[in-house]
Scaffold this active site. Sequence first.
Site, PDB file in Angstrom:
ATOM      1  CB  SER A 132      -0.961  -0.058   1.189  1.00 16.21           C
ATOM      2  OG  SER A 132      -2.009   0.869   1.041  1.00 16.21           O
ATOM      3  CG  MET A 133       2.260   5.348   2.429  1.00 19.82           C
ATOM      4  SD  MET A 133       2.171   6.173   4.042  1.00 19.82           S
ATOM      5  CE  MET A 133       3.410   5.240   4.962  1.00 19.82           C
TER       6      MET A 133
END
Length: 255
Positions: free
Chosen positions: A98-99
């Site tokens: 994700s991030m």
Amino acid sequence: MTVRAAETSTGAWIRRFHPAPAAGVRLVCFPHAGGAASFYFPVSRALTPDVEVLALQYPGRQDRRTEPCVEDLGTLADLVTRELDTLHDKPLAFFGHSMGATLAFEVARRLRRDGVRLRALFASGRRAPSVHRDDRVHLSTDAELIADMVRLGGTDSRLLQDPELVRATLPATRGDYKAVETYRHVPGPPLDCPLTVLTGDSDPHVSLADAEAWAAHTEGEFDLKVFPGGHFFLAAQAAPVIAAVRGRLADVVRS
């Protein structure tokens, strides 16, 4: 500091849960928004001793909870790049979810600029950096932010019903959301390392086209692996995900 802490800590930023000094490759793991280094403990346990697994601990969580969260992804990438400066003595690979996938990509770009060769990048659960959407969850209310966390499935919803725990974790999560939602890709030379993208077939944040768009970000080999599941598919699909990582890293050691 306890003996155990001394064994596993390499400073404020990096956790080494299972020392593997004889490993032929080093894998640095980048947590998701609101995540912590401990998320990668099972990965470290599974890959040791063939791989030395290091997990990043961002400011604002767990033992760094008193530190302000870094709310700009470029600044965070600069800080992480500096922390990795002494870890180029063996083949180096990154895994980000994700991030963490976007952050790993930005750190990889900085390393290439500095003449450091990354041997593999695993980007999990994140659209390509060049694919922008005007997400503004970081501006929402606490209740709306918690609802998004529950929807994505990365945090046990029962934990988010504990007011004290929410007060302790929400600032870092909101800061991370701000960092990734305000990130804007700046065009530049693509990476030159193999890039493996992992995605869930029902991830509400990443379409198949979003995942395929990562191919434009490397001149190296590109591989897309689609797994059953949503944004946190890698929890339910841990065995095949780890097998994919192990296979690619075995190629790194042999090369």
